[in-house]
Design an enzyme around this catalytic site. Sequence first.
Site, PDB file in Angstrom:
ATOM      1  N   THR A  44       0.817  -1.208   0.000  1.00 52.84           N
ATOM      2  CA  THR A  44       0.000   0.000   0.000  1.00 52.84           C
ATOM      3  C   THR A  44       0.855   1.265   0.000  1.00 52.84           C
ATOM      4  O   THR A  44       1.990   1.252   0.503  1.00 52.84           O
ATOM      5  CB  THR A  44      -0.897  -0.005   1.263  1.00 52.84           C
ATOM      6  OG1 THR A  44      -1.481   1.280   1.423  1.00 52.84           O
ATOM      7  CG2 THR A  44      -0.103  -0.294   2.529  1.00 52.84           C
ATOM      8  N   ASP A  45       0.283   2.348  -0.501  1.00 59.05           N
ATOM      9  CA  ASP A  45       0.993   3.641  -0.444  1.00 59.05           C
ATOM     10  C   ASP A  45       1.007   4.202   0.984  1.00 59.05           C
ATOM     11  O   ASP A  45       1.726   5.162   1.267  1.00 59.05           O
ATOM     12  CB  ASP A  45       0.350   4.650  -1.405  1.00 59.05           C
ATOM     13  CG  ASP A  45      -1.101   4.993  -1.077  1.00 59.05           C
ATOM     14  OD1 ASP A  45      -1.708   4.326  -0.208  1.00 59.05           O
ATOM     15  OD2 ASP A  45      -1.637   5.934  -1.688  1.00 59.05           O
ATOM     16  N   GLU A  46       0.213   3.593   1.889  1.00 60.06           N
ATOM     17  CA  GLU A  46       0.121   4.138   3.244  1.00 60.06           C
ATOM     18  C   GLU A  46       1.437   3.991   4.013  1.00 60.06           C
ATOM     19  O   GLU A  46       1.641   4.642   5.029  1.00 60.06           O
ATOM     20  CB  GLU A  46      -1.063   3.505   3.999  1.00 60.06           C
ATOM     21  CG  GLU A  46      -2.363   3.741   3.246  1.00 60.06           C
ATOM     22  CD  GLU A  46      -3.636   3.321   3.972  1.00 60.06           C
ATOM     23  OE1 GLU A  46      -3.638   3.272   5.206  1.00 60.06           O
ATOM     24  OE2 GLU A  46      -4.638   3.066   3.271  1.00 60.06           O
ATOM     25  N   TYR A  65      -1.939  -0.512  10.842  1.00 58.91           N
ATOM     26  CA  TYR A  65      -2.032  -1.172   9.534  1.00 58.91           C
ATOM     27  C   TYR A  65      -0.826  -0.831   8.672  1.00 58.91           C
ATOM     28  O   TYR A  65      -0.123  -1.719   8.160  1.00 58.91           O
ATOM     29  CB  TYR A  65      -3.329  -0.758   8.811  1.00 58.91           C
ATOM     30  CG  TYR A  65      -3.334  -1.096   7.326  1.00 58.91           C
ATOM     31  CD1 TYR A  65      -3.308  -2.412   6.879  1.00 58.91           C
ATOM     32  CD2 TYR A  65      -3.344  -0.073   6.361  1.00 58.91           C
ATOM     33  CE1 TYR A  65      -3.286  -2.716   5.509  1.00 58.91           C
ATOM     34  CE2 TYR A  65      -3.331  -0.372   5.003  1.00 58.91           C
ATOM     35  CZ  TYR A  65      -3.299  -1.701   4.583  1.00 58.91           C
ATOM     36  OH  TYR A  65      -3.278  -1.989   3.237  1.00 58.91           O
ATOM     37  N   LYS A  87       2.322  -3.153   7.236  1.00 56.26           N
ATOM     38  CA  LYS A  87       2.627  -3.336   5.814  1.00 56.26           C
ATOM     39  C   LYS A  87       4.055  -2.861   5.503  1.00 56.26           C
ATOM     40  O   LYS A  87       4.761  -3.468   4.707  1.00 56.26           O
ATOM     41  CB  LYS A  87       1.621  -2.573   4.936  1.00 56.26           C
ATOM     42  CG  LYS A  87       0.204  -3.117   4.955  1.00 56.26           C
ATOM     43  CD  LYS A  87       0.063  -4.520   4.378  1.00 56.26           C
ATOM     44  CE  LYS A  87       0.250  -4.579   2.889  1.00 56.26           C
ATOM     45  NZ  LYS A  87      -0.085  -5.944   2.352  1.00 56.26           N
TER      46      LYS A  87
HETATM   47  P1  NAD Z   1      -9.319  -7.757   1.943  1.00 53.79           P
HETATM   48  O1  NAD Z   1      -9.376  -7.442   3.393  1.00 53.79           O
HETATM   49  O2  NAD Z   1     -10.520  -7.535   1.098  1.00 53.79           O
HETATM   50  O3  NAD Z   1      -8.889  -9.287   1.738  1.00 53.79           O
HETATM   51  C1  NAD Z   1      -7.872  -9.881   2.472  1.00 53.79           C
HETATM   52  C2  NAD Z   1      -7.929 -11.388   2.231  1.00 53.79           C
HETATM   53  O4  NAD Z   1      -6.834 -12.002   2.970  1.00 53.79           O
HETATM   54  C3  NAD Z   1      -9.209 -12.044   2.728  1.00 53.79           C
HETATM   55  O5  NAD Z   1      -9.695 -12.948   1.762  1.00 53.79           O
HETATM   56  C4  NAD Z   1      -8.775 -12.778   3.988  1.00 53.79           C
HETATM   57  O6  NAD Z   1      -9.541 -13.955   4.251  1.00 53.79           O
HETATM   58  C5  NAD Z   1      -7.332 -13.126   3.658  1.00 53.79           C
HETATM   59  N1  NAD Z   1      -6.509 -13.323   4.867  1.00 53.79           N
HETATM   60  C6  NAD Z   1      -6.432 -12.513   5.951  1.00 53.79           C
HETATM   61  N2  NAD Z   1      -5.595 -13.047   6.867  1.00 53.79           N
HETATM   62  C7  NAD Z   1      -5.123 -14.198   6.331  1.00 53.79           C
HETATM   63  C8  NAD Z   1      -4.204 -15.187   6.787  1.00 53.79           C
HETATM   64  N3  NAD Z   1      -3.617 -15.100   7.989  1.00 53.79           N
HETATM   65  N4  NAD Z   1      -3.936 -16.235   5.980  1.00 53.79           N
HETATM   66  C9  NAD Z   1      -4.530 -16.354   4.750  1.00 53.79           C
HETATM   67  N5  NAD Z   1      -5.416 -15.451   4.292  1.00 53.79           N
HETATM   68  C10 NAD Z   1      -5.711 -14.393   5.066  1.00 53.79           C
HETATM   69  O7  NAD Z   1      -8.068  -6.929   1.389  1.00 53.79           O
HETATM   70  P2  NAD Z   1      -7.889  -6.129   0.028  1.00 53.79           P
HETATM   71  O8  NAD Z   1      -8.493  -4.793   0.188  1.00 53.79           O
HETATM   72  O9  NAD Z   1      -8.288  -6.990  -1.098  1.00 53.79           O
HETATM   73  O10 NAD Z   1      -6.305  -5.948   0.023  1.00 53.79           O
HETATM   74  C11 NAD Z   1      -5.471  -6.982  -0.516  1.00 53.79           C
HETATM   75  C12 NAD Z   1      -4.028  -6.545  -0.374  1.00 53.79           C
HETATM   76  O11 NAD Z   1      -3.794  -5.341  -1.090  1.00 53.79           O
HETATM   77  C13 NAD Z   1      -3.598  -6.276   1.062  1.00 53.79           C
HETATM   78  O12 NAD Z   1      -2.295  -6.788   1.229  1.00 53.79           O
HETATM   79  C14 NAD Z   1      -3.618  -4.771   1.179  1.00 53.79           C
HETATM   80  O13 NAD Z   1      -2.685  -4.320   2.123  1.00 53.79           O
HETATM   81  C15 NAD Z   1      -3.246  -4.357  -0.230  1.00 53.79           C
HETATM   82  N6  NAD Z   1      -3.792  -3.055  -0.668  1.00 53.79           N
HETATM   83  C16 NAD Z   1      -5.117  -2.783  -0.544  1.00 53.79           C
HETATM   84  C17 NAD Z   1      -5.610  -1.564  -1.001  1.00 53.79           C
HETATM   85  C18 NAD Z   1      -7.077  -1.231  -0.914  1.00 53.79           C
HETATM   86  O14 NAD Z   1      -7.473  -0.107  -1.231  1.00 53.79           O
HETATM   87  N7  NAD Z   1      -7.950  -2.150  -0.533  1.00 53.79           N
HETATM   88  C19 NAD Z   1      -4.750  -0.622  -1.566  1.00 53.79           C
HETATM   89  C20 NAD Z   1      -3.382  -0.948  -1.679  1.00 53.79           C
HETATM   90  C21 NAD Z   1      -2.926  -2.169  -1.240  1.00 53.79           C
HETATM   91  P1  TYD Z   2     -11.059   3.616   4.001  1.00 57.50           P
HETATM   92  O1  TYD Z   2     -11.967   3.156   2.913  1.00 57.50           O
HETATM   93  O2  TYD Z   2     -11.169   2.981   5.339  1.00 57.50           O
HETATM   94  O3  TYD Z   2      -9.559   3.526   3.428  1.00 57.50           O
HETATM   95  P2  TYD Z   2      -8.168   4.087   4.065  1.00 57.50           P
HETATM   96  O4  TYD Z   2      -8.379   4.432   5.472  1.00 57.50           O
HETATM   97  O5  TYD Z   2      -7.261   2.906   3.901  1.00 57.50           O
HETATM   98  O6  TYD Z   2      -7.778   5.241   3.201  1.00 57.50           O
HETATM   99  O7  TYD Z   2     -11.281   5.173   4.197  1.00 57.50           O
HETATM  100  C1  TYD Z   2     -11.134   6.100   3.138  1.00 57.50           C
HETATM  101  C2  TYD Z   2     -11.288   7.494   3.710  1.00 57.50           C
HETATM  102  O8  TYD Z   2     -12.636   7.661   4.165  1.00 57.50           O
HETATM  103  C3  TYD Z   2     -10.406   7.750   4.923  1.00 57.50           C
HETATM  104  O9  TYD Z   2      -9.933   9.090   4.893  1.00 57.50           O
HETATM  105  C4  TYD Z   2     -11.340   7.543   6.107  1.00 57.50           C
HETATM  106  C5  TYD Z   2     -12.687   7.988   5.562  1.00 57.50           C
HETATM  107  N1  TYD Z   2     -13.868   7.288   6.121  1.00 57.50           N
HETATM  108  C6  TYD Z   2     -14.931   8.020   6.644  1.00 57.50           C
HETATM  109  O10 TYD Z   2     -14.927   9.276   6.654  1.00 57.50           O
HETATM  110  N2  TYD Z   2     -16.010   7.333   7.148  1.00 57.50           N
HETATM  111  C7  TYD Z   2     -16.065   5.971   7.164  1.00 57.50           C
HETATM  112  O11 TYD Z   2     -17.071   5.385   7.659  1.00 57.50           O
HETATM  113  C8  TYD Z   2     -14.961   5.236   6.623  1.00 57.50           C
HETATM  114  C9  TYD Z   2     -14.971   3.728   6.618  1.00 57.50           C
HETATM  115  C10 TYD Z   2     -13.876   5.933   6.096  1.00 57.50           C
END
Ligand code: NAD
Ligand code: TYD
Length: 353
Positions: A134-136, A159, A163
Amino acid sequence: MSFKKRIIVTGGAGFIGSHVVRRLVLKYPEYLIINVDKLTYAGNLENLRDIDSANNYRFEKSDICDQDAITTIFEKYDVNGVIHLAAESHVDRSITEPLEFIQTNIVGTANLLNCALTFWKKDFKGTRFYHVSTDEVYGSLGDEGFFLESTPYDPKSPYSASKASSDHLVRAFGHTYELPTVISNCSNNYGPNQFPEKLIPLFISNIVEKKALPVYGKGENVRDWLYVEDHAEAIDLIYHKGKDQETYNIGGENEWSNINLIKLLCADMDEKLNRSNGESENLISYVKDRAGHDFRYAIDCSKIKNDLGWSPKTTFKAGLRKTIDWYLTNDIWIQNIKTGSYQEYYKAQYEKR
Ligand code: NAD
Ligand code: TYD
């Protein structure tokens, strides 16, 4: 049939992982795609219903922290690639339950790296370990500037710290053992299959049900949004064309303050649901800010553009509409999450096999 590549995708039952799995299964019939997922609350095999009987797809319900289980999977399928997405992914949960994040994101990544290293020994030919991050990890920006691959890590939530730690482990294994690793750091994703705890699907669901929309603080925080299929395309490209030991930033070049995004979403939803203009916006409720809330994320993705020829394709207008349409058409998907029945899919489909 012998498969040219045998790739583990961890977290394939989650949001981004399910798009990656589907893309690889359909595009590369010569590859075997092994989805390794523990099925936590965020794992939903209904996300893969359409491809789960494909010849080149397997599912293994396993925890990435379990050394014996992961070693067995490497041996069983003669695995030569890993695309690692499994993680605890929600910032708010990391604030209330940080230890789960340390366990899965750090210990789990270390275990996967160690299993890959042990199984592949010194013959890394044809192998690759790709960590999706993630960019975070770069921390929080002010009004100006962008994250580059060279930006120093400065994670600020449990989080993002977990990461960042896993990114460091991946780099350390690449450096120390010459394990062929690659990392990408992506901005906020949106699209179908996203668990309704994240901003966009939560607010779509609340608007449908005419529930309050909890905006943290003043809603001024800024995120850079990328449509999930564009991310899956970038992951496919980096897996095949990215250089060993490199990092690639991926972003949507699409910054929105939360409040402006929410207003756009409300307007689109009013139109879709034939509600009067402004009806959904009336649901906005400003609530206490998230602890340590990062102000702004913004990605400079010129490296992946210049080196690999990728750029975000889906405009936000089109992507948001597709997302809204998907959630409205697949209302049952959300309902199954709300009732908990989505967790029975594994029992029904796999325990009998
Ligand atoms: P998600 O929470 O939707 O899915 C995570 C998956 O991992 C789930 O299917 C869960 O069952 C599985 N999991 C969790 N713990 C586990 C374990 N111990 N063993 C095996 N499986 C396990 O997540 P996402 O939003 O699809 O994100 C996927 C990846 O991409 C993550 O690594 C996240 O950090 C990264 N990422 C997400 C975003 C975003 O906006 N969602 C952006 C950048 C990077
Ligand atoms: P989120 O989808 O949780 O992603 P991230 O925290 O990883 O960026 O949140 C996106 C943005 O929206 C973040 O600035 C937090 C805000 N947010 C709210 O204002 N209300 C909410 O209920 C949630 C879930 C997020």
